[in-house]
Design a protein around this motif. Structure first.
Motif, mmCIF file in Angstrom:
data_model
loop_
_atom_site.group_PDB
_atom_site.id
_atom_site.type_symbol
_atom_site.label_atom_id
_atom_site.label_comp_id
_atom_site.label_asym_id
_atom_site.label_seq_id
_atom_site.Cartn_x
_atom_site.Cartn_y
_atom_site.Cartn_z
ATOM 1 N N GLU A 83 36.870 46.457 -23.945
ATOM 2 C CA GLU A 83 36.179 46.472 -25.251
ATOM 3 C C GLU A 83 36.268 45.119 -25.964
ATOM 4 O O GLU A 83 35.423 44.796 -26.798
ATOM 5 N N ALA A 84 37.280 44.326 -25.602
ATOM 6 C CA ALA A 84 37.446 43.021 -26.267
ATOM 7 C C ALA A 84 36.770 41.889 -25.495
ATOM 8 O O ALA A 84 36.765 40.750 -25.971
ATOM 9 N N LEU A 85 36.212 42.191 -24.327
ATOM 10 C CA LEU A 85 35.584 41.137 -23.517
ATOM 11 C C LEU A 85 34.078 41.156 -23.703
ATOM 12 O O LEU A 85 33.500 42.197 -24.046
ATOM 13 N N ASP A 86 33.406 40.018 -23.403
ATOM 14 C CA ASP A 86 31.942 40.052 -23.481
ATOM 15 C C ASP A 86 31.387 40.601 -22.164
ATOM 16 O O ASP A 86 32.106 40.797 -21.177
ATOM 17 N N ALA A 87 30.061 40.853 -22.177
ATOM 18 C CA ALA A 87 29.429 41.540 -21.041
ATOM 19 C C ALA A 87 29.572 40.725 -19.754
ATOM 20 O O ALA A 87 29.760 41.291 -18.662
ATOM 21 N N GLU A 88 29.532 39.406 -19.879
ATOM 22 C CA GLU A 88 29.624 38.573 -18.674
ATOM 23 C C GLU A 88 31.014 38.715 -18.022
ATOM 24 O O GLU A 88 31.131 38.837 -16.796
ATOM 25 N N ASP A 89 32.050 38.726 -18.852
ATOM 26 C CA ASP A 89 33.409 38.871 -18.298
ATOM 27 C C ASP A 89 33.607 40.268 -17.684
ATOM 28 O O ASP A 89 34.277 40.418 -16.659
ATOM 29 N N VAL A 90 33.036 41.296 -18.323
ATOM 30 C CA VAL A 90 33.170 42.645 -17.762
ATOM 31 C C VAL A 90 32.460 42.693 -16.401
ATOM 32 O O VAL A 90 32.983 43.251 -15.418
ATOM 33 N N ALA A 91 31.288 42.047 -16.315
ATOM 34 C CA ALA A 91 30.558 42.019 -15.038
ATOM 35 C C ALA A 91 31.368 41.265 -13.973
ATOM 36 O O ALA A 91 31.402 41.665 -12.803
ATOM 37 N N THR A 92 32.041 40.190 -14.372
ATOM 38 C CA THR A 92 32.875 39.433 -13.423
ATOM 39 C C THR A 92 34.008 40.317 -12.911
ATOM 40 O O THR A 92 34.282 40.372 -11.704
ATOM 41 N N LEU A 93 34.649 41.041 -13.853
ATOM 42 C CA LEU A 93 35.745 41.933 -13.438
ATOM 43 C C LEU A 93 35.228 43.008 -12.490
ATOM 44 O O LEU A 93 35.863 43.321 -11.481
ATOM 45 N N ASP A 94 34.059 43.566 -12.803
ATOM 46 C CA ASP A 94 33.498 44.623 -11.946
ATOM 47 C C ASP A 94 33.210 44.090 -10.554
ATOM 48 O O ASP A 94 33.441 44.769 -9.553
ATOM 49 N N ARG A 95 32.733 42.852 -10.507
ATOM 50 C CA ARG A 95 32.458 42.268 -9.186
ATOM 51 C C ARG A 95 33.778 42.029 -8.428
ATOM 52 O O ARG A 95 33.872 42.314 -7.232
ATOM 53 N N LEU A 96 34.775 41.555 -9.138
ATOM 54 C CA LEU A 96 36.080 41.333 -8.491
ATOM 55 C C LEU A 96 36.673 42.636 -7.971
ATOM 56 O O LEU A 96 37.367 42.664 -6.949
ATOM 57 N N LEU A 97 36.377 43.742 -8.691
ATOM 58 C CA LEU A 97 36.979 45.026 -8.314
ATOM 59 C C LEU A 97 36.107 45.829 -7.342
ATOM 60 O O LEU A 97 36.505 46.923 -6.915
ATOM 61 N N ASP A 98 34.931 45.290 -6.983
ATOM 62 C CA ASP A 98 34.027 46.006 -6.073
ATOM 63 C C ASP A 98 34.542 45.866 -4.637
ATOM 64 O O ASP A 98 34.548 44.766 -4.078
ATOM 65 N N PRO A 99 34.964 46.985 -4.024
ATOM 66 C CA PRO A 99 35.545 46.884 -2.676
ATOM 67 C C PRO A 99 34.544 46.366 -1.643
ATOM 68 O O PRO A 99 34.942 45.857 -0.591
ATOM 69 N N ALA A 100 33.225 46.491 -1.944
ATOM 70 C CA ALA A 100 32.221 46.066 -0.967
ATOM 71 C C ALA A 100 31.862 44.582 -1.124
ATOM 72 O O ALA A 100 31.149 44.028 -0.279
ATOM 73 N N ASP A 101 32.330 43.956 -2.197
ATOM 74 C CA ASP A 101 31.930 42.552 -2.445
ATOM 75 C C ASP A 101 32.871 41.605 -1.679
ATOM 76 O O ASP A 101 34.088 41.639 -1.897
ATOM 77 N N PRO A 102 32.316 40.752 -0.809
ATOM 78 C CA PRO A 102 33.181 39.845 -0.044
ATOM 79 C C PRO A 102 33.972 38.881 -0.941
ATOM 80 O O PRO A 102 35.016 38.373 -0.524
ATOM 81 N N ALA A 103 33.478 38.645 -2.197
ATOM 82 C CA ALA A 103 34.218 37.767 -3.119
ATOM 83 C C ALA A 103 35.151 38.575 -4.029
ATOM 84 O O ALA A 103 35.760 38.031 -4.951
ATOM 85 N N GLY A 104 35.245 39.892 -3.783
ATOM 86 C CA GLY A 104 36.137 40.741 -4.574
ATOM 87 C C GLY A 104 37.592 40.565 -4.140
ATOM 88 O O GLY A 104 37.874 39.973 -3.091
ATOM 89 N N ILE A 105 38.503 41.118 -4.938
ATOM 90 C CA ILE A 105 39.928 40.847 -4.676
ATOM 91 C C ILE A 105 40.436 41.492 -3.388
ATOM 92 O O ILE A 105 41.459 41.085 -2.860
ATOM 93 N N ASP A 106 39.706 42.507 -2.872
ATOM 94 C CA ASP A 106 40.159 43.110 -1.608
ATOM 95 C C ASP A 106 39.980 42.168 -0.426
ATOM 96 O O ASP A 106 40.601 42.359 0.618
ATOM 97 N N HIS A 107 39.097 41.169 -0.580
ATOM 98 C CA HIS A 107 38.756 40.322 0.574
ATOM 99 C C HIS A 107 39.042 38.850 0.369
ATOM 100 O O HIS A 107 39.080 38.103 1.344
#
Ligand SMILES: C[S@@+](CC[C@H](N)C(=O)[O-])C[C@H]1O[C@@H](n2cnc3c(N)ncnc32)[C@H](O)[C@@H]1O
Length: 283
Positions: A239-263
């Motif tokens: 709630e304290a972050l802007d939309a761009e940062d939330v989108a970045t976090l979502d991408r980092l947390l996406d298990p299918a994204d090769p640039a996400g933290i799982d990979h």
């Protein structure tokens, strides 16, 4: 019923606490080396707010002759501590107690360890007074509070606005301040931990900061811890972050994204933890 303080449902955080304890083991190991110098042969040790017992089991292994007791408000977390002790073949007792009132019946100890717990009690000086009151003459209290927040990503992770960590830190610091204000019996205090330990009647007080420095490539357990840490920060700070940062976090947390933290091959863990030591004077 699950043990809940007004800030967290601790039992629900069991998996993260266990992974965190393991990921953080380098600082705990360094702090325990210090404790071995300060109290070479403790007879009884209390780990107050042990959670699932990662540090308590290490205490039992470093001090095999001592009676080590893990104390926590969550019977479920204590059951995990017992399982861990059995798995590792170390001797560990457990006691369920709510803080601060439940500390009264624990008996004395030559060493009291309390990691990342005091800031969850409204009256922090009162909590330290009670922890110090558990010490036998000459005994040592070690309290983990403060340090520096964790880093796990490069400043520019390749997408989104660089330096997400700084903005997450600011949002989490606000949450932390709100959490403290809302604790029952919350007392504002200058968080000078050395002075607070002295005010609790302890001497030989000093603070030391230990690093957890796990460079890339990370082991699977630490990677799992960072996933849970970022998921939690996403829940608490979105709630304290802007939309761009939330989108970045979502991408980092996406298990299918090769640039996400799982990979990501560049994921690391760097964090500093401060441990405050003090001794009860011999009578
Ligand atoms: C952040 S965890 C720390 C776990 C472990 N000491 C560590 O450093 O990883 C805080 C622990 O303190 C316990 N705790 C927090 N407030 C408590 C209270 N008021 N009474 C009893 N236990 C409490 C929680 O159940 C949880 O296991």
């Amino acid at each position: 019923m699950a043990h809940e303080t007004n800030d967290f449902d601790w039992t629900a955080l069991a998996g993260m606490l266990e992974l965190e304890g393991e990921a953080h083991s380098p600082y705990v190991q360094q702090a325990f080396e210090e404790l071995e110098r300060l109290v070479p042969a403790p007879g009884r040790i209390l780990d107050v707010g042990s959670g699932p017992g990662v540090a308590a089991c290490r205490l039992a292994s470093v001090f095999p002759r001592a009676e080590v007791v893990a104390v926590d408000g969550s019977p479920e977390l204590l059951a995990l501590a017992e399982k861990r002790a059995a798995r590792l073949g170390v001797r560990l007792g457990t006691r369920a107690a709510e803080f601060p009132a439940g500390l009264a019946g624990l008996g004395t100890a030559d060493l009291v360890w309390s990691g990342q717990v005091v800031h969850h009690v409204g009256d922090q000086q009162g909590a330290l007074d009670r922890l110090a009151g558990l010490l036998a003459p000459g005994g040592v209290l070690a309290v983990v509070e403060g340090g520096l927040p964790a880093r796990c990503l490069p400043r520019d992770p390749g997408f989104g606005r660089p330096d997400l960590h700084s903005r997450l830190d600011a949002a989490m610091a606000d949450r932390f301040a709100r959490m403290r204000e809302e604790l029952p019996g919350s007392v504002a205090v200058t968080e000078n931990w050395s002075e607070m330990l002295r005010a609790a009647g302890l001497t030989e007080v000093r603070s030391r900061t230990f690093l957890v420095d796990r460079p890339a490539p990370l082991d699977e357990g630490t990677r799992q811890f960072l996933r849970q840490m970022l998921e939690r920060q996403r829940r608490m700070a979105a709630e304290a972050l802007d939309a761009e940062d939330v989108a970045t976090l979502d991408r980092l947390l996406d298990p299918a994204d090769p640039a996400g933290i799982d990979h990501r091959p560049d994921l690391f863990l760097l964090v500093a933890k401060t441990v405050h030591f003090g001794r009860r004077p011999r009578d």
